[in-house]
Design a protein around this motif. Structure first.
Motif, PDB file in Angstrom:
ATOM      1  N   GLU A 199       0.828  -1.204   0.000  1.00 24.80           N
ATOM      2  CA  GLU A 199       0.000   0.000   0.000  1.00 24.80           C
ATOM      3  C   GLU A 199       0.865   1.259   0.000  1.00 24.80           C
ATOM      4  O   GLU A 199       0.569   2.232  -0.717  1.00 24.80           O
ATOM      5  CB  GLU A 199      -0.915  -0.008   1.237  1.00 24.80           C
ATOM      6  CG  GLU A 199      -2.003  -1.073   1.176  1.00 24.80           C
ATOM      7  CD  GLU A 199      -2.826  -1.116   2.457  1.00 24.80           C
ATOM      8  OE1 GLU A 199      -2.516  -0.323   3.376  1.00 24.80           O
ATOM      9  OE2 GLU A 199      -3.771  -1.921   2.539  1.00 24.80           O
ATOM     10  N   GLN A 202       2.455   1.652  -3.396  1.00 21.76           N
ATOM     11  CA  GLN A 202       1.458   2.148  -4.340  1.00 21.76           C
ATOM     12  C   GLN A 202       1.208   3.636  -4.146  1.00 21.76           C
ATOM     13  O   GLN A 202       1.097   4.401  -5.127  1.00 21.76           O
ATOM     14  CB  GLN A 202       0.147   1.373  -4.141  1.00 21.76           C
ATOM     15  CG  GLN A 202      -0.986   1.760  -5.081  1.00 21.76           C
ATOM     16  CD  GLN A 202      -0.677   1.431  -6.518  1.00 21.76           C
ATOM     17  OE1 GLN A 202       0.078   0.506  -6.801  1.00 21.76           O
ATOM     18  NE2 GLN A 202      -1.246   2.194  -7.442  1.00 21.76           N
ATOM     19  N   LEU A 203       1.159   4.068  -2.873  1.00 23.33           N
ATOM     20  CA  LEU A 203       0.947   5.475  -2.565  1.00 23.33           C
ATOM     21  C   LEU A 203       2.114   6.329  -3.057  1.00 23.33           C
ATOM     22  O   LEU A 203       1.910   7.421  -3.624  1.00 23.33           O
ATOM     23  CB  LEU A 203       0.771   5.656  -1.055  1.00 23.33           C
ATOM     24  CG  LEU A 203       0.463   7.074  -0.559  1.00 23.33           C
ATOM     25  CD1 LEU A 203      -0.839   7.580  -1.180  1.00 23.33           C
ATOM     26  CD2 LEU A 203       0.373   7.090   0.965  1.00 23.33           C
ATOM     27  N   GLN A 205       4.158   5.579  -5.539  1.00 19.24           N
ATOM     28  CA  GLN A 205       4.096   5.614  -6.996  1.00 19.24           C
ATOM     29  C   GLN A 205       3.054   6.620  -7.482  1.00 19.24           C
ATOM     30  O   GLN A 205       3.285   7.359  -8.456  1.00 19.24           O
ATOM     31  CB  GLN A 205       3.763   4.214  -7.538  1.00 19.24           C
ATOM     32  CG  GLN A 205       4.896   3.209  -7.373  1.00 19.24           C
ATOM     33  CD  GLN A 205       4.498   1.823  -7.839  1.00 19.24           C
ATOM     34  OE1 GLN A 205       3.361   1.592  -8.255  1.00 19.24           O
ATOM     35  NE2 GLN A 205       5.437   0.884  -7.756  1.00 19.24           N
ATOM     36  N   GLU A 206       1.895   6.641  -6.787  1.00 21.62           N
ATOM     37  CA  GLU A 206       0.849   7.583  -7.179  1.00 21.62           C
ATOM     38  C   GLU A 206       1.310   9.028  -6.970  1.00 21.62           C
ATOM     39  O   GLU A 206       1.039   9.911  -7.811  1.00 21.62           O
ATOM     40  CB  GLU A 206      -0.420   7.306  -6.368  1.00 21.62           C
ATOM     41  CG  GLU A 206      -1.083   5.987  -6.729  1.00 21.62           C
ATOM     42  CD  GLU A 206      -2.262   5.672  -5.829  1.00 21.62           C
ATOM     43  OE1 GLU A 206      -2.500   6.464  -4.885  1.00 21.62           O
ATOM     44  OE2 GLU A 206      -2.943   4.654  -6.073  1.00 21.62           O
ATOM     45  N   ARG A 207       2.017   9.276  -5.852  1.00 19.03           N
ATOM     46  CA  ARG A 207       2.521  10.631  -5.592  1.00 19.03           C
ATOM     47  C   ARG A 207       3.587  11.043  -6.600  1.00 19.03           C
ATOM     48  O   ARG A 207       3.609  12.182  -7.075  1.00 19.03           O
ATOM     49  CB  ARG A 207       3.085  10.701  -4.177  1.00 19.03           C
ATOM     50  CG  ARG A 207       2.010  10.654  -3.087  1.00 19.03           C
ATOM     51  CD  ARG A 207       2.616  10.692  -1.702  1.00 19.03           C
ATOM     52  NE  ARG A 207       1.586  10.722  -0.668  1.00 19.03           N
ATOM     53  CZ  ARG A 207       1.834  10.680   0.632  1.00 19.03           C
ATOM     54  NH1 ARG A 207       3.099  10.602   1.068  1.00 19.03           N
ATOM     55  NH2 ARG A 207       0.842  10.711   1.504  1.00 19.03           N
ATOM     56  N   GLN A 209       3.847   9.904  -9.634  1.00 19.02           N
ATOM     57  CA  GLN A 209       3.157  10.133 -10.894  1.00 19.02           C
ATOM     58  C   GLN A 209       2.487  11.505 -10.911  1.00 19.02           C
ATOM     59  O   GLN A 209       2.536  12.231 -11.924  1.00 19.02           O
ATOM     60  CB  GLN A 209       2.108   9.028 -11.112  1.00 19.02           C
ATOM     61  CG  GLN A 209       1.296   9.168 -12.396  1.00 19.02           C
ATOM     62  CD  GLN A 209       2.151   9.017 -13.633  1.00 19.02           C
ATOM     63  OE1 GLN A 209       3.193   8.376 -13.608  1.00 19.02           O
ATOM     64  NE2 GLN A 209       1.729   9.629 -14.738  1.00 19.02           N
ATOM     65  N   LYS A 210       1.912  11.869  -9.760  1.00 15.08           N
ATOM     66  CA  LYS A 210       1.262  13.185  -9.670  1.00 15.08           C
ATOM     67  C   LYS A 210       2.271  14.323  -9.796  1.00 15.08           C
ATOM     68  O   LYS A 210       2.024  15.323 -10.481  1.00 15.08           O
ATOM     69  CB  LYS A 210       0.538  13.283  -8.316  1.00 15.08           C
ATOM     70  CG  LYS A 210      -0.360  14.501  -8.184  1.00 15.08           C
ATOM     71  CD  LYS A 210      -1.531  14.441  -9.142  1.00 15.08           C
ATOM     72  CE  LYS A 210      -2.492  15.594  -8.924  1.00 15.08           C
ATOM     73  NZ  LYS A 210      -3.609  15.576  -9.885  1.00 15.08           N
ATOM     74  N   GLU A 213       3.321  14.643 -13.379  1.00 10.68           N
ATOM     75  CA  GLU A 213       2.284  15.312 -14.181  1.00 10.68           C
ATOM     76  C   GLU A 213       2.258  16.805 -13.892  1.00 10.68           C
ATOM     77  O   GLU A 213       2.106  17.626 -14.823  1.00 10.68           O
ATOM     78  CB  GLU A 213       0.916  14.677 -13.866  1.00 10.68           C
ATOM     79  CG  GLU A 213       0.785  13.240 -14.365  1.00 10.68           C
ATOM     80  CD  GLU A 213      -0.521  12.606 -13.929  1.00 10.68           C
ATOM     81  OE1 GLU A 213      -1.266  13.268 -13.164  1.00 10.68           O
ATOM     82  OE2 GLU A 213      -0.806  11.457 -14.330  1.00 10.68           O
TER      83      GLU A 213
END
Length: 257
Positions: A199, A202-203, A205-207, A209-210, A213
């Motif tokens: 988890e 994953q968090l 990786q999401e950060r 990616q954000k 972007e």
């Protein structure tokens, strides 16, 4: 490995019924299985070779326990087989198990049996009772007999050894169960730790990616703004590349869009 059979008292009556009488001083915590073992051994004696099954003698296993064998508060427990779906329907297979809770003070048995139980429990008993008198005389004879005393001590030691072995086996089985539970708990904790780690990964990786972007949006907006100020492309490339630490390929891709 076969387990040897040793009865405390084994006898038959005029009708050929078989009786195994056992004394249980300490609670082995396996009384039901112990009864089944003695009943099986006793029942085998009730069958003669070639005899029809219906002519087999009845078999009784009687336990005098210095504890409540089933912890249900009864003074006497009489066990028979029955049909689960019809509990009141007893199976007449000739086997009967009787267990007496010696310490019980309920007095649910007949006077002679009560006197016997009182003697075993070393409670006060009327000395005029014929059974009590006979038992006391017999006990006195046994106590004076050196051979019987020696045999009693030998059997007591054997029983203590057996109880100690059974206790060690139970303790070993308990440790194995506890070990398995600890192993399962450890596996569960490891699984939960792995899930939490996934988890977090994953968090992250999401950060990331954000952030990537957001950086792309800022770079594109900066390029548009600098072009609007009529700044030449070479200067823009140099400024953007240094400010955002981009590679030549990355800066080329932005201007190719």
């Amino acid at each position: 490995m076969l387990k040897a059979v040793r009865f405390d008292i084994y006898t038959t009556d005029e009708q050929g019924n078989h009786y195994d009488i056992e004394m249980q001083v300490s609670d082995p915590h396996n009384i039901a299985k112990r009864i089944r073992y003695y009943q099986t051994a006793s029942s085998m004696e009730a069958y003669d070779k070639g005899q029809p099954y219906e002519q087999a003698d009845d078999s009784y296993v009687i336990f005098f326990c210095n504890f409540d064998p089933f912890q249900l508060g009864q003074q006497r427990y009489v066990l028979h087989k029955h049909i689960d779906e019809i509990p009141e329907q007893i199976i007449e297979d000739g086997q009967t198990d009787i267990l007496f809770n010696v310490p019980s003070l309920r007095h649910d048995v007949d006077p002679k049996m009560q006197a016997f139980l009182d003697m075993i429990a070393q409670r006060k008993v009327e000395a005029t009772d014929p059974l009590v008198v006979k038992l006391k005389e017999r006990i006195a004879v046994v106590k004076r007999n050196r051979k019987w005393r020696s045999e009693y001590m030998r059997r007591s030691v054997c029983e203590m050894d057996q109880e100690m072995r059974e206790k060690k086996i139970r303790e070993g089985e308990r440790k194995i169960r506890d070990g398995k539970l600890e192993l399962l708990e450890g596996k569960r904790e490891i699984k939960e730790g792995q899930d939490r780690l996934k988890e977090k990964e994953q968090l992250i990786q999401e950060r990331e990616q954000k952030l990537h972007e957001n950086q792309q949006t800022i770079i594109k907006t900066s390029i548009v703004a600098m072009k609007a100020l009529n700044i030449d492309e070479t200067t823009i490339r140099k400024e953007i590349k240094e400010k955002f630490n981009l590679s030549d390929k990355e800066i080329k891709d932005y201007f190719a869009e």
